[in-house]
Scaffold this motif. Structure first.
Motif, PDB file in Angstrom:
ATOM      1  N   PRO A   5       0.808  -1.230   0.000  1.00 25.43           N
ATOM      2  CA  PRO A   5       0.000   0.000   0.000  1.00 25.43           C
ATOM      3  C   PRO A   5       0.836   1.272   0.000  1.00 25.43           C
ATOM      4  O   PRO A   5       0.426   2.280  -0.577  1.00 25.43           O
ATOM      5  N   ALA A   6       1.995   1.233   0.629  1.00 25.09           N
ATOM      6  CA  ALA A   6       2.842   2.423   0.690  1.00 25.09           C
ATOM      7  C   ALA A   6       3.388   2.815  -0.678  1.00 25.09           C
ATOM      8  O   ALA A   6       3.873   3.941  -0.856  1.00 25.09           O
ATOM      9  N   SER A   7       3.291   1.897  -1.651  1.00 22.33           N
ATOM     10  CA  SER A   7       3.782   2.205  -2.991  1.00 22.33           C
ATOM     11  C   SER A   7       2.761   2.980  -3.808  1.00 22.33           C
ATOM     12  O   SER A   7       3.037   3.376  -4.938  1.00 22.33           O
ATOM     13  N   ALA A   8       1.577   3.210  -3.247  1.00 19.94           N
ATOM     14  CA  ALA A   8       0.493   3.889  -3.972  1.00 19.94           C
ATOM     15  C   ALA A   8       0.362   5.343  -3.540  1.00 19.94           C
ATOM     16  O   ALA A   8       0.618   5.691  -2.377  1.00 19.94           O
ATOM     17  N   THR A   9      -0.047   6.167  -4.482  1.00 19.66           N
ATOM     18  CA  THR A   9      -0.360   7.574  -4.211  1.00 19.66           C
ATOM     19  C   THR A   9      -1.769   7.860  -4.692  1.00 19.66           C
ATOM     20  O   THR A   9      -2.130   7.485  -5.816  1.00 19.66           O
ATOM     21  N   ILE A  10      -2.556   8.489  -3.849  1.00 24.09           N
ATOM     22  CA  ILE A  10      -3.863   8.990  -4.259  1.00 24.09           C
ATOM     23  C   ILE A  10      -3.680  10.421  -4.747  1.00 24.09           C
ATOM     24  O   ILE A  10      -3.123  11.261  -4.023  1.00 24.09           O
ATOM     25  N   ALA A  11      -4.103  10.705  -5.979  1.00 22.17           N
ATOM     26  CA  ALA A  11      -4.010  12.052  -6.547  1.00 22.17           C
ATOM     27  C   ALA A  11      -5.423  12.595  -6.743  1.00 22.17           C
ATOM     28  O   ALA A  11      -6.222  12.007  -7.472  1.00 22.17           O
ATOM     29  N   ARG A  17     -14.743  23.250  -4.024  1.00 25.70           N
ATOM     30  CA  ARG A  17     -15.693  22.340  -3.402  1.00 25.70           C
ATOM     31  C   ARG A  17     -15.082  21.812  -2.104  1.00 25.70           C
ATOM     32  O   ARG A  17     -14.908  20.608  -1.912  1.00 25.70           O
ATOM     33  N   SER A  18     -14.758  22.743  -1.216  1.00 26.60           N
ATOM     34  CA  SER A  18     -14.042  22.366   0.004  1.00 26.60           C
ATOM     35  C   SER A  18     -14.867  21.436   0.886  1.00 26.60           C
ATOM     36  O   SER A  18     -14.302  20.598   1.608  1.00 26.60           O
ATOM     37  N   GLY A  19     -16.194  21.565   0.843  1.00 22.90           N
ATOM     38  CA  GLY A  19     -17.029  20.676   1.635  1.00 22.90           C
ATOM     39  C   GLY A  19     -16.903  19.233   1.176  1.00 22.90           C
ATOM     40  O   GLY A  19     -16.772  18.312   1.998  1.00 22.90           O
ATOM     41  N   LEU A  20     -16.936  19.036  -0.145  1.00 22.20           N
ATOM     42  CA  LEU A  20     -16.765  17.697  -0.686  1.00 22.20           C
ATOM     43  C   LEU A  20     -15.344  17.190  -0.440  1.00 22.20           C
ATOM     44  O   LEU A  20     -15.142  16.012  -0.104  1.00 22.20           O
ATOM     45  N   LEU A  21     -14.363  18.052  -0.596  1.00 21.46           N
ATOM     46  CA  LEU A  21     -12.982  17.664  -0.352  1.00 21.46           C
ATOM     47  C   LEU A  21     -12.791  17.218   1.100  1.00 21.46           C
ATOM     48  O   LEU A  21     -12.065  16.252   1.376  1.00 21.46           O
ATOM     49  N   THR A  22     -13.459  17.899   2.027  1.00 19.66           N
ATOM     50  CA  THR A  22     -13.374  17.518   3.435  1.00 19.66           C
ATOM     51  C   THR A  22     -13.854  16.082   3.629  1.00 19.66           C
ATOM     52  O   THR A  22     -13.225  15.293   4.359  1.00 19.66           O
ATOM     53  N   ARG A  23     -14.955  15.733   2.987  1.00 19.75           N
ATOM     54  CA  ARG A  23     -15.474  14.370   3.110  1.00 19.75           C
ATOM     55  C   ARG A  23     -14.491  13.350   2.545  1.00 19.75           C
ATOM     56  O   ARG A  23     -14.289  12.271   3.130  1.00 19.75           O
ATOM     57  N   LEU A  24     -13.885  13.675   1.413  1.00 17.80           N
ATOM     58  CA  LEU A  24     -12.932  12.745   0.809  1.00 17.80           C
ATOM     59  C   LEU A  24     -11.709  12.565   1.703  1.00 17.80           C
ATOM     60  O   LEU A  24     -11.273  11.429   1.961  1.00 17.80           O
ATOM     61  N   LEU A  25     -11.138  13.666   2.178  1.00 16.43           N
ATOM     62  CA  LEU A  25      -9.946  13.556   3.025  1.00 16.43           C
ATOM     63  C   LEU A  25     -10.265  12.846   4.338  1.00 16.43           C
ATOM     64  O   LEU A  25      -9.438  12.091   4.865  1.00 16.43           O
ATOM     65  N   SER A  27     -12.438  10.460   4.657  1.00 16.49           N
ATOM     66  CA  SER A  27     -12.503   9.032   4.333  1.00 16.49           C
ATOM     67  C   SER A  27     -11.110   8.438   4.161  1.00 16.49           C
ATOM     68  O   SER A  27     -10.871   7.275   4.528  1.00 16.49           O
ATOM     69  N   ILE A  28     -10.160   9.216   3.630  1.00 16.45           N
ATOM     70  CA  ILE A  28      -8.787   8.728   3.490  1.00 16.45           C
ATOM     71  C   ILE A  28      -8.151   8.552   4.865  1.00 16.45           C
ATOM     72  O   ILE A  28      -7.422   7.582   5.115  1.00 16.45           O
ATOM     73  N   ALA A  29      -8.438   9.480   5.778  1.00 14.61           N
ATOM     74  CA  ALA A  29      -7.914   9.365   7.143  1.00 14.61           C
ATOM     75  C   ALA A  29      -8.407   8.096   7.826  1.00 14.61           C
ATOM     76  O   ALA A  29      -7.739   7.561   8.719  1.00 14.61           O
ATOM     77  N   GLU A  30      -9.570   7.588   7.398  1.00 13.25           N
ATOM     78  CA  GLU A  30     -10.169   6.395   8.009  1.00 13.25           C
ATOM     79  C   GLU A  30      -9.822   5.122   7.249  1.00 13.25           C
ATOM     80  O   GLU A  30     -10.262   4.029   7.628  1.00 13.25           O
ATOM     81  N   MET A  31      -9.031   5.222   6.175  1.00 11.44           N
ATOM     82  CA  MET A  31      -8.662   4.054   5.385  1.00 11.44           C
ATOM     83  C   MET A  31      -7.734   3.120   6.152  1.00 11.44           C
ATOM     84  O   MET A  31      -6.929   3.555   6.965  1.00 11.44           O
ATOM     85  N   ASP A  99     -12.942  15.242  -6.423  1.00 13.51           N
ATOM     86  CA  ASP A  99     -13.215  15.579  -5.024  1.00 13.51           C
ATOM     87  C   ASP A  99     -14.620  15.196  -4.582  1.00 13.51           C
ATOM     88  O   ASP A  99     -14.965  15.349  -3.409  1.00 13.51           O
ATOM     89  N   ASP A 100     -15.456  14.681  -5.494  1.00 12.16           N
ATOM     90  CA  ASP A 100     -16.839  14.380  -5.130  1.00 12.16           C
ATOM     91  C   ASP A 100     -17.085  12.887  -4.908  1.00 12.16           C
ATOM     92  O   ASP A 100     -18.154  12.362  -5.208  1.00 12.16           O
ATOM     93  N   VAL A 101     -16.059  12.220  -4.392  1.00  7.33           N
ATOM     94  CA  VAL A 101     -16.208  10.826  -3.972  1.00  7.33           C
ATOM     95  C   VAL A 101     -15.603  10.691  -2.582  1.00  7.33           C
ATOM     96  O   VAL A 101     -14.890  11.578  -2.099  1.00  7.33           O
ATOM     97  N   GLU A 102     -15.893   9.569  -1.929  1.00  9.66           N
ATOM     98  CA  GLU A 102     -15.169   9.189  -0.729  1.00  9.66           C
ATOM     99  C   GLU A 102     -14.748   7.735  -0.887  1.00  9.66           C
ATOM    100  O   GLU A 102     -15.350   6.978  -1.658  1.00  9.66           O
ATOM    101  N   VAL A 103     -13.696   7.360  -0.176  1.00 10.47           N
ATOM    102  CA  VAL A 103     -13.113   6.038  -0.325  1.00 10.47           C
ATOM    103  C   VAL A 103     -13.730   5.077   0.687  1.00 10.47           C
ATOM    104  O   VAL A 103     -13.881   5.417   1.866  1.00 10.47           O
ATOM    105  N   ILE A 104     -14.081   3.888   0.236  1.00 10.21           N
ATOM    106  CA  ILE A 104     -14.486   2.825   1.142  1.00 10.21           C
ATOM    107  C   ILE A 104     -13.263   2.462   1.994  1.00 10.21           C
ATOM    108  O   ILE A 104     -12.143   2.384   1.460  1.00 10.21           O
ATOM    109  N   PRO A 105     -13.421   2.247   3.303  1.00 13.62           N
ATOM    110  CA  PRO A 105     -12.245   2.072   4.184  1.00 13.62           C
ATOM    111  C   PRO A 105     -11.213   1.056   3.706  1.00 13.62           C
ATOM    112  O   PRO A 105     -10.005   1.292   3.824  1.00 13.62           O
ATOM    113  N   ASP A 106     -11.651  -0.064   3.138  1.00 15.49           N
ATOM    114  CA  ASP A 106     -10.687  -1.065   2.664  1.00 15.49           C
ATOM    115  C   ASP A 106     -10.505  -1.010   1.149  1.00 15.49           C
ATOM    116  O   ASP A 106     -10.076  -1.984   0.518  1.00 15.49           O
TER     117      ASP A 106
END
Length: 319
Positions: A5-11, A17-25, A27-31, A99-106
């Protein structure tokens, strides 16, 4: 080799759309697991995007890189820059997101499961309402348009081959990026990811896998057609949908596959589809002038003898 996983970068590309970006970030914090880096490309937002990004600097749980563009370069320019930064970081895998998505934890673990087999991978998404989002993963190559009714189900293999791409979740290996170059910023918006995924599919077996890894967080007006939906658009999209056919034509010519009759038919079908979208989704007829302007400017692009495709990237050692 097992996926690291450390070999990957999310771009991520964002714009006002800071509100949507907040949700995405968030979700990344919870991955779990997390990627090695997160790159946020800000297309010169005028809201509090910078402050939002900085608020995650110490809580994201992975290295955060922020690139603020001087002007709005569109999704195409933003993803080109995000890919460039990720590549120069030495990332083996680059996961592109709006920025208008969120990541599933796994989600990263699910994508990594396929990484030993494939080099261009698209996961599945839940729509805003929690339903399964259908993405047109096949392109009718001679027409240069998506096939709207390609099969949506999966067999026991868990994947389907694709010849397209979507920057809302494209997971691509640096070897392919090195061969086909960066996403083309000249598109600004629309057709850029389809073209990039199509170029990738010419170098490797590209697949969409039966793994839900993202969830859309922005509701879009739609026309329910029963088995498919058609989303609302905008005047800017209508313009670039037609204009960027000129860039696609140039790519086809550069690869020696351009069929003028069939490509012209694809352009006519695209025009007709946008008229249908205007009438049945947006319930209006104004906006056709943007389609005609796009056609005109696309012809100019197609006539440009100085036009060249994006160059491959020089090999760089990974970190």
């Amino acid at each position: 080799m097992p996926f690291d996983p450390a070999s990957a970068t999310i771009a991520i590309v964002t714009y006002n759309r800071s509100g949507l970006l907040t949700r995405l970030l968030t979700s990344i914090a919870e991955m779990d697991p997390k990627p090695g880096h997160v790159v946020v490309v800000d297309n010169a937002s005028t809201d509090d995007t910078t402050a939002v990004v900085e608020s995650f600097r110490d809580t994201l749980g992975t290295e955060l890189i922020y690139r603020r563009m001087e002007t709005n370069t569109g999704g195409s320019g933003g993803f080109s820059e995000g890919m460039r930064v990720a590549f120069e970081l030495g990332s083996e895998w680059i996961w592109l997101m709006d920025d208008d998505v969120e990541v599933i934890p796994d989600g990263l673990a699910k994508m990594g499961k396929w990484a030993p087999r494939f080099r261009s991978i698209q996961g599945r998404r839940y729509d805003y309402d929690g339903s399964e989002f259908y993405w047109q993963y096949r392109v009718a190559e001679s027409l240069a348009i998506p096939i709207p009714f390609a099969p949506a189900s999966f067999d026991a293999s868990g994947y389907r081959e694709m010849n397209s791409g979507c920057f809302e979740g494209m997971f691509i290996h640096r070897d392919i990026v090195e061969q086909i170059g960066l996403p083309d910023p000249r598109f600004f918006i629309y057709w850029d990811d389809q073209t990039y995924g199509w170029l990738a599919s010419r170098r490797t077996t590209s697949v969409i896998v039966d793994e839900f890894v993202l969830r859309r967080t922005r509701e879009i007006k739609q026309w329910d057609m029963g088995i498919r939906h058609m989303n609302a658009s905008s005047d800017a999209y209508r313009y670039y949908i037609m204009r960027n056919r000129g860039h696609i034509k140039q790519y086809y010519r550069s690869l020696g596959i351009h069929n003028p009759v069939l490509f012209g038919l694809g352009t006519a079908l695209t025009f007709a589809k946008e008229l249908i979208r205007l009438v049945f989704v947006e319930r209006k007829v104004r906006g056709t002038s943007n389609l005609f302007r796009g056609l005109r400017d696309g012809r100019m692009i197609a006539k440009d003898r100085s036009w060249r495709p994006m160059p491959p990237l020089a090999a760089q050692p990974t970190a």
